[in-house]
Design an enzyme around this catalytic site. Structure first.
Site, short mmCIF file in Angstrom:
data_model
loop_
_atom_site.label_atom_id
_atom_site.label_comp_id
_atom_site.label_asym_id
_atom_site.label_seq_id
_atom_site.Cartn_x
_atom_site.Cartn_y
_atom_site.Cartn_z
N GLU A 17 -3.96 -9.46 3.43
CA GLU A 17 -4.72 -9.19 4.66
C GLU A 17 -5.86 -10.17 4.88
O GLU A 17 -6.18 -10.52 6.02
CB GLU A 17 -5.28 -7.76 4.64
CG GLU A 17 -4.23 -6.67 4.89
CD GLU A 17 -3.54 -6.19 3.62
OE1 GLU A 17 -3.58 -6.92 2.59
OE2 GLU A 17 -2.93 -5.10 3.64
N GLU A 23 0.84 -1.22 0.00
CA GLU A 23 0.00 0.00 0.00
C GLU A 23 0.86 1.26 0.00
O GLU A 23 0.54 2.25 -0.65
CB GLU A 23 -0.95 -0.03 1.19
CG GLU A 23 -2.04 -1.10 1.00
CD GLU A 23 -2.92 -1.26 2.22
OE1 GLU A 23 -2.39 -1.59 3.29
OE2 GLU A 23 -4.14 -1.06 2.10
N1 3HC Z 1 4.14 -8.25 11.35
C1 3HC Z 1 4.82 -8.72 12.41
N2 3HC Z 1 5.73 -9.71 12.32
C2 3HC Z 1 5.95 -10.23 11.10
C3 3HC Z 1 5.27 -9.78 9.96
C4 3HC Z 1 4.32 -8.74 10.11
N3 3HC Z 1 3.66 -8.24 9.07
N4 3HC Z 1 5.69 -10.51 8.90
C5 3HC Z 1 6.60 -11.37 9.37
N5 3HC Z 1 6.76 -11.20 10.70
C6 3HC Z 1 7.71 -11.90 11.59
C7 3HC Z 1 7.33 -13.36 11.79
O1 3HC Z 1 6.41 -13.50 12.83
C8 3HC Z 1 8.66 -13.97 12.10
O2 3HC Z 1 8.96 -13.69 13.45
P1 3HC Z 1 9.79 -14.73 14.33
O3 3HC Z 1 11.11 -14.86 13.65
O4 3HC Z 1 9.82 -14.10 15.66
O5 3HC Z 1 8.99 -16.00 14.31
C9 3HC Z 1 9.64 -13.15 11.24
O6 3HC Z 1 8.97 -11.94 10.94
C10 3HC Z 1 10.03 -13.82 9.95
O7 3HC Z 1 8.83 -14.24 9.30
P2 3HC Z 1 8.70 -15.66 8.61
O8 3HC Z 1 9.29 -16.70 9.48
O9 3HC Z 1 7.29 -15.80 8.20
O10 3HC Z 1 9.66 -15.46 7.36
P3 3HC Z 1 9.50 -16.00 5.88
O11 3HC Z 1 10.69 -15.54 5.15
O12 3HC Z 1 9.17 -17.46 5.90
O13 3HC Z 1 8.19 -15.28 5.27
C11 3HC Z 1 6.77 -13.38 4.80
C12 3HC Z 1 8.21 -13.90 5.06
C13 3HC Z 1 6.25 -13.97 3.48
C14 3HC Z 1 6.85 -11.89 4.70
C15 3HC Z 1 5.84 -13.85 5.94
O14 3HC Z 1 6.44 -13.50 7.17
C16 3HC Z 1 4.48 -13.23 5.90
O15 3HC Z 1 3.62 -13.70 5.17
N6 3HC Z 1 4.27 -12.17 6.70
C17 3HC Z 1 2.98 -11.56 6.84
C18 3HC Z 1 2.65 -10.66 5.66
C19 3HC Z 1 1.32 -10.00 5.85
O16 3HC Z 1 0.33 -10.65 6.10
N7 3HC Z 1 1.30 -8.69 5.70
C20 3HC Z 1 0.07 -7.94 5.89
C21 3HC Z 1 -0.04 -7.51 7.30
S1 3HC Z 1 -1.56 -6.74 7.61
C22 3HC Z 1 -1.39 -5.16 7.00
O17 3HC Z 1 -0.38 -4.82 6.49
C23 3HC Z 1 -2.56 -4.28 7.17
C24 3HC Z 1 -2.50 -3.06 6.30
O18 3HC Z 1 -3.41 -3.22 5.23
C25 3HC Z 1 -2.90 -1.81 7.07
#
Ligand code: 3HC
Length: 699
Positions: free
Chosen positions: A127, A107
């Site tokens: 999301e 975004e």
């Molecule tokens: N917020 C907080 N922590 C996050 C995060 C996030 N958005 N994304 C990843 N992390 C953390 C994980 O919990 C993990 O923490 P840990 O090491 O303590 O367990 C660390 O970062 C590494 O993450 P992964 O183990 O998942 O690493 P990968 O490399 O396997 O995957 C990724 C990376 C594809 C980015 C995956 O972490 C992921 O899918 N993250 C979430 C993405 C997401 O859903 N983003 C949208 C959030 S909601 C939002 O943005 C609302 C907006 O519209 C206002």
């Protein structure tokens, strides 16, 4: 007072400012980060020496979204949102994307004036997978940029789009080979003179009216029971029926509604539960991991073939062997048929299917598989047979090979005694069909080394599985916690419920398929043989005579068109079968049972509370590391509806006290199988949630 960590750096490159996002590991955006980003953009706006900006992520990603841990908390409204600061900026800002640009991260990029990315970058608005919708203008800007249809596809699926596809969609302006930062700076200089810079929000939003109905129809089955996918569509609709500012207001309203929903709480919990499962207190993070470049599978049955496919699908060459050439041929034929079905469905190209098949090599003897880095035994569930196989594997496998069993219940420790290297042995329990189900239960024997467990956990991730570790006991964690669920279903049928009634309760709860229909797919022969073994070991085990009669009547499930239900050839739709109704009536009569009726709630609670009670025993015995691991297993092994978080998360919604009280009443009414687990009683008395229950500390 704790000092706020600096998450944004401004690095000057002549007339271009590079704004570097620095919040490891994935540059999630925090409220502090947003304040700093807004300040940085405004500082650059105010600096006459700067003509343009580049926004780039430090480390492995651009921005993986807003910090998920912040949701559900009381967040102070920022002075200005980062998107607004970008909208207001009179100078062009270029988003230079590598790694992930997800959620709030994409975004931010959409509010920038240009977007470039390296080929390996992934972009998306995931999301919906957290029970949310994009809340940073994504539902308003994305359809303006790439059109309603493509935007709805991305937003309702949450899928990650590879950079090359993003370019085709018009989501990014340029694909960059080589140094991204330098390319960003060059791009910024190229567009610095185009003023005012183009904003996505100013584009016209046009859509065919049918697009919204079409997407609602196409997601109906998958989205059943959930609100977020529909909230996503409503927000995108607002991009077309009102001005941008009003659309943003609608998006924020819907976002707030979803942030507070049970659905989103459950899905956010599931996100972190999955990651928590990787953390094993007694296997330090720096434990050396053995690389796996080649694999072998012993046993070319349905499971063995499926496991071989898991390796082939992820580029790992794999040998597969069986006792006879006929069994091997049959197994390979099944694998080829599975790939052919994927090609027919359109989910795999013919070339890719052939490449995968080519990675699977038949082996006629143990000697041929000895050089594999890992071997997985997947023969019939029989201890004597497994021990013979393990003795042979001990003889041929090279030193340091991982020697794993796909047993779903038998003792890892006893299997390991057939080798002189029990430290290299562990369970690697796949779920059927192995190539499709994502759970890998990593079962730790008493002598499995931490290195073996760390290696198998990593191996699972390498082949696309969610690895969850546990200790050794009959049925391990997944199946042991689910056995009472199955037993209780059978008792409910004895007492008056009908199979289709139970399946309806469970599909209404959110399962894609009812448990009895699933049992028909898995095959009644498999569960029959497990029951016979358990009965031999434990004569007091609760018998399930209706299910035994189903099997003994030759009803194996979908494989021969009759099980709990009747099936038409080539179709898995379950139909009520009078023969089953007759079997049920006969068994009830022979047991002297007068059938009674059950409410849907009674059915649901009977089957799930039985498993919650057993799960408490499993945690208490230290077999599971934590309650959330059981949830991850139920989500990925048994199709528990993700938007309900998992068995134990769901149980927390009811509360340990209420469950303990009900279980105690059932103990009086229905007998000792309902004796409350000591941990259930303790949690009820202390008011501790299941998800905080920990195994006893090891002395
Ligand atoms: N917020 C907080 N922590 C996050 C995060 C996030 N958005 N994304 C990843 N992390 C953390 C994980 O919990 C993990 O923490 P840990 O090491 O303590 O367990 C660390 O970062 C590494 O993450 P992964 O183990 O998942 O690493 P990968 O490399 O396997 O995957 C990724 C990376 C594809 C980015 C995956 O972490 C992921 O899918 N993250 C979430 C993405 C997401 O859903 N983003 C949208 C959030 S909601 C939002 O943005 C609302 C907006 O519209 C206002």
């Amino acid at each position: 007072m704790t000092e706020t960590r600096q998450q944004i750096r401004i690095e000057r490159e002549g007339d271009v400012a590079v704004l570097v996002i620095d919040n490891p590991p994935v540059n999630a955006m925090t409220p502090d980060g947003i304040v700093q980003l807004v300040d940085a953009i405004e500082a650059c706006d105010a600096d006459p020496a700067i003509r343009a900006m580049v926004m780039i992520g430090d480390g492995r990603s651009f921005i993986a979204g807003f910090d998920i841990r912040e949701f559900g908390k009381n967040r102070p409204a920022p002075r200005k949102r980062s998107y607004e600061a970008l909208d207001d900026s009179p100078k062009p800002v270029v988003a230079a994307i590598h790694g992930y640009a997800l959620g709030g991260g994409l975004e931010v990029a959409l509010a920038c004036h240009y977007r470039i990315a390296v080929p390996s970058a992934k972009l998306g608005l995931p999301e919906v997978a957290l029970g949310l919708l994009p809340g940073g203008g994504g539902t308003q800007r994305l359809p303006r940029l790439i059109g309603a249809k493509a935007a709805l596809d991305l937003i309702t699926s949450g899928r990650h789009v590879p950079a090359a596809e993003a370019l085709k969609l018009g989501l990014i302006d340029e694909l960059v080979e080589g140094d991204l930062r330098q390319a960003g700076i060059a791009f910024a200089r190229k567009v610095a003179g185009i003023l005012p810079p183009p904003r996505v929000r100013d584009r016209e939003a046009k859509a065919e009216a049918s697009v919204f109905d079409d997407i609602r129809k196409s997601i109906a089955r998958k989205a059943k029971g959930q609100r977020a996918p529909y909230a996503c569509i409503e927000a995108v609709e607002a991009a077309f029926d009102r001005p941008f500012e009003q659309g943003e207001i609608r998006e924020i309203e819907l976002f707030r509604e979803m942030e507070g929903s049970d659905e989103s709480k459950a899905l956010r919990y599931a996100f972190f539960a999955e990651r928590e499962a990787n953390k094993l207190p007694d296997v330090p993070k720096d434990t050396p991991v053995r690389p796996v470049a080649s694999a072998a599978v012993v046993g070319a049955g349905t499971m063995g073939g499926g496991i071989a496919m898991c390796f082939a699908d992820f580029g790992v060459p794999v040998k597969i062997m069986d006792a006879t050439p006929e069994a091997l041929d049959k197994g390979l034929e099944r694998v080829r048929a599975n790939y052919a079905a994927s090609v027919k469905r359109g989910s795999l190209s013919e070339a890719e299917a052939q490449a995968r098949i080519a990675r699977i090599t038949p082996a006629q003897s143990y000697e041929e598989i000895g050089d594999a880095d890992v071997v997985i035994e997947a023969v019939f569930e029989n201890m004597a047979l497994k021990k013979t196989v393990f003795a042979d594997l001990d003889r041929v496998m090279k030193p340091g090979a991982l020697i794993l069993t796909n047993s779903s219940a038998l003792s890892i420790d006893e299997i390991a005694t057939a080798t002189k290297r029990p430290q290299d042995v562990s369970g690697a329990h796949f779920f059927s069909p192995a190539n499709a189900m994502k759970l890998l239960e990593v079962v730790r024997g008493a002598k499995s080394s931490p290195e073996t467990i760390a290696s198998v956990m990593q191996l699972g991730r390498k082949i696309g599985k969610i690895s969850v570790a546990c200790g050794n006991c009959d049925g391990f964690v997944a199946n042991r916690s689910r056995v009472p669920f199955g037993t209780e279903i059978n008792i409910l049928i004895e007492d008056g419920a009908m199979p289709e009634e139970i399946d309806r309760v469970m599909t209404d709860f959110g399962y894609a398929t009812g448990p009895l229909a699933v049992a028909d797919v898995v095959g009644q022969d498999l569960s029959y043989s497990v029951r016979r073994r358990r009965e031999a070991e434990n004569p007091n085990a609760r018998k399930v005579p209706i299910l035994d009669r189903i099997y003994e009547a030759g009803r194996l499930g979908t494989k021969n068109g009759k099980g709990w239900y009747r099936y038409e050839k080539g179709d898995r739709t379950p139909h009520t079968d009078p023969e089953v109704t007759q079997i049920i009536a006969e068994v009830r009569a022979s047991l002297g049972i007068t059938p009674r009726s059950f409410t849907p709630d009674e059915i649901l609670r009977r089957v799930l509370f039985a498993s919650v009670n057993e799960a408490c025993r499993i945690i208490d015995e230290g077999i599971a590391y934590r309650a959330s691991d059981i949830d991850v297993m139920w989500l990925y092994g048994f199709g528990f509806p993700r938007w309900r978080g998992g068995l134990m998360f769901w149980a927390d919604g009811i509360g340990a006290k209420a469950i303990f009280d009900q279980v105690s009443r059932w103990e009086e009414e229905l007998g000792p199988r309902w004796a409350p687990a000591p941990l259930l009683k303790a949690l009820a008395e202390s008011g501790t949630p299941f998800r905080e229950a920990k195994p006893p500390a090891k002395s």
